[in-house]
Design a protein around this motif. Structure first.
Motif, mmCIF file in Angstrom:
data_model
loop_
_atom_site.group_PDB
_atom_site.id
_atom_site.type_symbol
_atom_site.label_atom_id
_atom_site.label_comp_id
_atom_site.label_asym_id
_atom_site.label_seq_id
_atom_site.Cartn_x
_atom_site.Cartn_y
_atom_site.Cartn_z
ATOM 1 N N GLU A 38 0.830 -1.202 0.000
ATOM 2 C CA GLU A 38 0.000 0.000 0.000
ATOM 3 C C GLU A 38 0.868 1.258 0.000
ATOM 4 O O GLU A 38 0.609 2.201 -0.752
ATOM 5 C CB GLU A 38 -0.932 -0.006 1.214
ATOM 6 N N ALA A 42 0.991 3.922 -2.998
ATOM 7 C CA ALA A 42 0.644 5.312 -2.678
ATOM 8 C C ALA A 42 1.754 6.269 -3.131
ATOM 9 O O ALA A 42 1.467 7.392 -3.551
ATOM 10 C CB ALA A 42 0.387 5.465 -1.185
ATOM 11 N N SER A 43 2.996 5.807 -3.087
ATOM 12 C CA SER A 43 4.116 6.670 -3.500
ATOM 13 C C SER A 43 4.075 7.006 -4.989
ATOM 14 O O SER A 43 4.698 7.970 -5.418
ATOM 15 C CB SER A 43 5.458 6.028 -3.127
ATOM 16 N N VAL A 44 3.338 6.216 -5.769
ATOM 17 C CA VAL A 44 3.177 6.517 -7.197
ATOM 18 C C VAL A 44 1.740 6.945 -7.510
ATOM 19 O O VAL A 44 1.301 6.920 -8.660
ATOM 20 C CB VAL A 44 3.598 5.316 -8.091
ATOM 21 N N GLY A 45 1.016 7.320 -6.449
ATOM 22 C CA GLY A 45 -0.317 7.870 -6.630
ATOM 23 C C GLY A 45 -1.418 6.867 -6.907
ATOM 24 O O GLY A 45 -2.448 7.209 -7.476
ATOM 25 N N GLN A 46 -1.229 5.618 -6.514
ATOM 26 C CA GLN A 46 -2.230 4.580 -6.746
ATOM 27 C C GLN A 46 -2.746 4.038 -5.417
ATOM 28 O O GLN A 46 -1.967 3.791 -4.500
ATOM 29 C CB GLN A 46 -1.638 3.426 -7.561
ATOM 30 N N ALA A 47 -4.057 3.839 -5.339
ATOM 31 C CA ALA A 47 -4.668 3.260 -4.140
ATOM 32 C C ALA A 47 -5.037 1.809 -4.416
ATOM 33 O O ALA A 47 -5.333 1.438 -5.549
ATOM 34 C CB ALA A 47 -5.921 4.050 -3.766
#
Length: 177
Positions: A38, A42-47
């Motif tokens: 997770e 999140a660090s690449v803008g994905q949930a």
């Protein structure tokens, strides 16, 4: 499976493959890995949907952990005494395909489990008439298709001539099969 879900799954498999070398994969280990996945996503803008990823990973790492329920125990085990005499051409091809498709797939577990199932079937080289039926049951993404496709390949290699698959009533699942 969408790209984000598949990426999260592959990252988790990579992290879990290191854990698997040292100890058995538990729910707690999977949950810790999911937290790491997770954060990475999140660090690449994905949930990600952590619950869904958990269910996928539990299913991925449970192949061969189920059991074979036998309704009729009149079969004499035969496979292990003949295993070296069988040319496993289709099984090896399927194994290679599964490894190319997903290197983290637990192919050794699948190999052991399908051996156990095939050993519960009649020896196809026996004379006389016989029939044997089985059913594969499991949760979504639990390895049912890979299990029976592997079994079909092994059964064909062992000498079975007729194998019938009845694959349900949902058209999309029949096409997948």
């Amino acid at each position: 499976m969408n790209d984000i879900k598949n990426s999260a799954r592959l990252i988790a498999h990579t992290l879990l493959s290191h854990a698997k070398q040292n100890e058995e994969i538990t729910d707690e280990i999977i949950l810790n890995i999911i937290d790491r996945v997770e954060a990475t996503m999140a660090s690449v803008g994905q949930a990600i949907d952590k619950r869904e990823l958990f269910e996928i990973l539990v299913a991925d790492f449970s192949i061969g952990k189920g059991s074979i329920t036998e309704m009729n125990g009149d079969i004499t085990p035969w496979l292990y005494s003949r295993k070296d005499d069988i040319n496993w051409e289709l099984w090896h091809r399927y194994k290679s395909y599964m490894h190319e498709k997903d290197p983290s797939f637990p192919i050794n577990d699948l190999d052991d489990f399908t051996d156990k199932i095939l050993d519960k079937c009649y020896n196809p080289k026996e004379s006389g008439s016989w029939d044997r039926r089985g059913m594969v049951v499991g949760h979504v993404q639990s390895g049912k298709t890979s299990n029976y496709v592997g079994l079909i390949n092994k059964a064909t290699d062992a000498g079975y001539k007729v194998i019938i698959v009845i694959a349900g009533t949902i058209s999309s699942l029949r096409r997948q099969t």
